[in-house]
Scaffold this motif. Structure first.
Motif, PDB file in Angstrom:
ATOM      1  N   ARG A 217     -41.630 -10.194   2.403  1.00  0.00           N
ATOM      2  CA  ARG A 217     -40.541  -9.541   1.653  1.00  0.00           C
ATOM      3  C   ARG A 217     -39.759  -8.658   2.608  1.00  0.00           C
ATOM      4  N   LEU A 218     -38.481  -8.943   2.694  1.00  0.00           N
ATOM      5  CA  LEU A 218     -37.605  -8.180   3.577  1.00  0.00           C
ATOM      6  C   LEU A 218     -36.608  -7.426   2.706  1.00  0.00           C
ATOM      7  N   ARG A 219     -36.409  -6.158   3.051  1.00  0.00           N
ATOM      8  CA  ARG A 219     -35.555  -5.319   2.215  1.00  0.00           C
ATOM      9  C   ARG A 219     -34.305  -4.872   2.966  1.00  0.00           C
ATOM     10  N   CYS A 220     -33.245  -4.720   2.219  1.00  0.00           N
ATOM     11  CA  CYS A 220     -31.972  -4.316   2.809  1.00  0.00           C
ATOM     12  C   CYS A 220     -31.260  -3.353   1.876  1.00  0.00           C
TER      13      CYS A 220
ATOM     14  N   VAL B 123     -27.361 -16.450   2.274  1.00  0.00           N
ATOM     15  CA  VAL B 123     -27.002 -16.142   0.896  1.00  0.00           C
ATOM     16  C   VAL B 123     -26.069 -14.941   0.866  1.00  0.00           C
ATOM     17  N   TYR B 124     -25.234 -14.925  -0.183  1.00  0.00           N
ATOM     18  CA  TYR B 124     -24.256 -13.858  -0.387  1.00  0.00           C
ATOM     19  C   TYR B 124     -24.436 -13.366  -1.812  1.00  0.00           C
ATOM     20  N   LEU B 125     -24.665 -12.066  -1.969  1.00  0.00           N
ATOM     21  CA  LEU B 125     -24.946 -11.522  -3.291  1.00  0.00           C
ATOM     22  C   LEU B 125     -24.096 -10.293  -3.560  1.00  0.00           C
ATOM     23  N   GLN B 126     -23.830 -10.071  -4.818  1.00  0.00           N
ATOM     24  CA  GLN B 126     -23.394  -8.761  -5.264  1.00  0.00           C
ATOM     25  C   GLN B 126     -24.434  -8.308  -6.288  1.00  0.00           C
ATOM     26  N   LYS B 127     -24.287  -7.086  -6.730  1.00  0.00           N
ATOM     27  CA  LYS B 127     -25.335  -6.546  -7.607  1.00  0.00           C
ATOM     28  C   LYS B 127     -25.559  -7.460  -8.822  1.00  0.00           C
ATOM     29  N   GLU B 128     -26.818  -7.865  -8.978  1.00  0.00           N
ATOM     30  CA  GLU B 128     -27.290  -8.671 -10.110  1.00  0.00           C
ATOM     31  C   GLU B 128     -26.649 -10.065 -10.157  1.00  0.00           C
ATOM     32  N   ASN B 129     -26.090 -10.519  -9.041  1.00  0.00           N
ATOM     33  CA  ASN B 129     -25.403 -11.803  -9.077  1.00  0.00           C
ATOM     34  C   ASN B 129     -25.478 -12.480  -7.707  1.00  0.00           C
ATOM     35  N   ILE B 130     -25.855 -13.752  -7.700  1.00  0.00           N
ATOM     36  CA  ILE B 130     -25.810 -14.541  -6.457  1.00  0.00           C
ATOM     37  C   ILE B 130     -24.469 -15.258  -6.424  1.00  0.00           C
ATOM     38  N   ILE B 131     -23.696 -14.994  -5.390  1.00  0.00           N
ATOM     39  CA  ILE B 131     -22.364 -15.588  -5.302  1.00  0.00           C
ATOM     40  C   ILE B 131     -22.402 -16.931  -4.566  1.00  0.00           C
ATOM     41  N   ASP B 132     -23.165 -16.986  -3.490  1.00  0.00           N
ATOM     42  CA  ASP B 132     -23.217 -18.217  -2.686  1.00  0.00           C
ATOM     43  C   ASP B 132     -24.592 -18.293  -2.052  1.00  0.00           C
ATOM     44  N   GLU B 133     -25.354 -19.283  -2.432  1.00  0.00           N
ATOM     45  CA  GLU B 133     -26.685 -19.458  -1.841  1.00  0.00           C
ATOM     46  C   GLU B 133     -26.782 -20.813  -1.133  1.00  0.00           C
TER      47      GLU B 133
ATOM     48  N   GLU C 248     -32.521 -11.485  -4.103  1.00  0.00           N
ATOM     49  CA  GLU C 248     -32.009 -10.759  -5.247  1.00  0.00           C
ATOM     50  C   GLU C 248     -31.358  -9.465  -4.776  1.00  0.00           C
ATOM     51  N   PHE C 249     -30.485  -8.957  -5.606  1.00  0.00           N
ATOM     52  CA  PHE C 249     -29.849  -7.664  -5.342  1.00  0.00           C
ATOM     53  C   PHE C 249     -29.741  -6.989  -6.706  1.00  0.00           C
ATOM     54  N   PRO C 250     -30.785  -6.242  -7.091  1.00  0.00           N
ATOM     55  CA  PRO C 250     -30.817  -5.665  -8.438  1.00  0.00           C
ATOM     56  C   PRO C 250     -29.820  -4.525  -8.591  1.00  0.00           C
ATOM     57  N   LYS C 251     -29.637  -4.137  -9.827  1.00  0.00           N
ATOM     58  CA  LYS C 251     -28.711  -3.051 -10.136  1.00  0.00           C
ATOM     59  C   LYS C 251     -29.115  -1.763  -9.408  1.00  0.00           C
ATOM     60  N   GLU C 252     -30.395  -1.512  -9.362  1.00  0.00           N
ATOM     61  CA  GLU C 252     -30.905  -0.349  -8.654  1.00  0.00           C
ATOM     62  C   GLU C 252     -31.824  -0.830  -7.532  1.00  0.00           C
ATOM     63  N   GLY C 253     -31.715  -0.222  -6.388  1.00  0.00           N
ATOM     64  CA  GLY C 253     -32.628  -0.551  -5.298  1.00  0.00           C
ATOM     65  C   GLY C 253     -32.037  -1.529  -4.303  1.00  0.00           C
ATOM     66  N   PRO C 254     -32.830  -1.835  -3.276  1.00  0.00           N
ATOM     67  CA  PRO C 254     -32.310  -2.668  -2.185  1.00  0.00           C
ATOM     68  C   PRO C 254     -32.245  -4.147  -2.555  1.00  0.00           C
ATOM     69  N   SER C 255     -31.576  -4.896  -1.721  1.00  0.00           N
ATOM     70  CA  SER C 255     -31.624  -6.352  -1.809  1.00  0.00           C
ATOM     71  C   SER C 255     -32.938  -6.816  -1.182  1.00  0.00           C
ATOM     72  N   ILE C 256     -33.517  -7.841  -1.735  1.00  0.00           N
ATOM     73  CA  ILE C 256     -34.787  -8.366  -1.255  1.00  0.00           C
ATOM     74  C   ILE C 256     -34.618  -9.846  -0.906  1.00  0.00           C
ATOM     75  N   LEU C 257     -35.083 -10.200   0.297  1.00  0.00           N
ATOM     76  CA  LEU C 257     -35.211 -11.614   0.670  1.00  0.00           C
ATOM     77  C   LEU C 257     -36.701 -11.921   0.675  1.00  0.00           C
ATOM     78  N   ARG C 258     -37.089 -12.885  -0.127  1.00  0.00           N
ATOM     79  CA  ARG C 258     -38.505 -13.199  -0.309  1.00  0.00           C
ATOM     80  C   ARG C 258     -38.779 -14.601   0.209  1.00  0.00           C
ATOM     81  N   ILE C 259     -39.808 -14.701   1.037  1.00  0.00           N
ATOM     82  CA  ILE C 259     -40.213 -16.002   1.565  1.00  0.00           C
ATOM     83  C   ILE C 259     -41.664 -16.221   1.160  1.00  0.00           C
TER      84      ILE C 259
END
Lengths: 118, 107
Positions: free
Chosen positions: A20-23, A47-57, A68-79
């Motif tokens: 899990r990588l956080r940003c 991948v390209y995300l905005q809050k709560e939405n994946i724009i281009d994966e 994911e990029f939740p409403k609160e907190g960092p974006s997470i890349l999970r492998i």
């Protein structure tokens, strides 16, 4: 004036484990990009995300990878179930809302998270 | 990366000029960028050019844009050892990057 913060900077996993990588984007930035850089290779869009939405994966592998990029907190890349070929540097970048006056299209990069799979 | 192409390596002597080239395919980008990546670090924006410009100069850096041929170049005058890095070009339409050109400056 914190920039883009990525953690961990270095991560070691054994084959089959999860990574899990956080940003955390720059303050005021609502858009996040993830890139992968393999040793001696270029930067590959994932991948390209905005809050709560994946724009281009379109650059994400179909299996084992999610973001994911939740409403609160960092974006997470999970492998999931990592393999040796996942060893790479993963970079996150952020930008303000496109089309706003403060957006010149510049991406602000973090220092990267270096994943090593044993 | 497939839509933006760069040569992978360039080696110059200190004090010489360096020219890094890039070709792209999408002509609808508003901006084209050059980023620099130093060892072990993330990318930082070096300079950018509006697509309606042919040239931009910024101290030792000169960016040339040929829209007809979809060709972008970065010239670094009086190259220094501190310029050794990987240089990436990118276009604004989809923020894809080229493979990067590794510039090595020899003393």
């Amino acid at each position: 004036n914190a920039g883009v913060m990525q953690n961990p900077r270095h991560l070691v996993r054994r084959r089959g484990q999860e990574a899990r990588l956080r940003c955390s984007p720059m303050k005021g930035h609502s858009h996040v990009y993830w890139y992968r850089q393999l040793p001696e290779e270029g930067l590959k869009f994932m991948v390209y995300l905005q809050k709560e939405n994946i724009i281009d994966e379109s650059g994400m592998p179909k299996e084992r990878f999610s973001a994911e990029f939740p409403k609160e907190g960092p974006s997470i890349l999970r492998i999931q179930q990592v393999v040796r070929g996942d060893s790479a540097a993963y970079f996150c970048a952020s930008s303000p809302e496109p089309g706003t006056a403060k957006n010149t299209g510049e991406l602000f990069f973090g220092e990267g998270s270096r994943l090593t799979v044993l | 990366g497939e839509d933006v192409e760069q040569s992978l390596f360039l080696s110059v002597r200190e004090g010489d000029s360096s020219v890094i080239n890039c070709t792209y395919t999408d002509s609808s980008s508003t901006y084209l960028y050059w980023y620099k990546q130093e060892p072990g670090a993330g990318l930082q924006l070096l300079t950018y050019i509006f697509s309606n410009m042919d040239m931009k100069q910024d101290q030792r850096l000169t960016v040339l844009l040929n829209k007809k041929d979809k060709h972008l170049s970065l010239r670094i005058a009086d190259t220094q050892t501190g310029d050794s890095a990987i240089y990436f070009c990118a276009e604004s339409i989809d923020m894809r990057f080229g493979a990067g050109t590794r510039l090595t400056v020899k003393p």
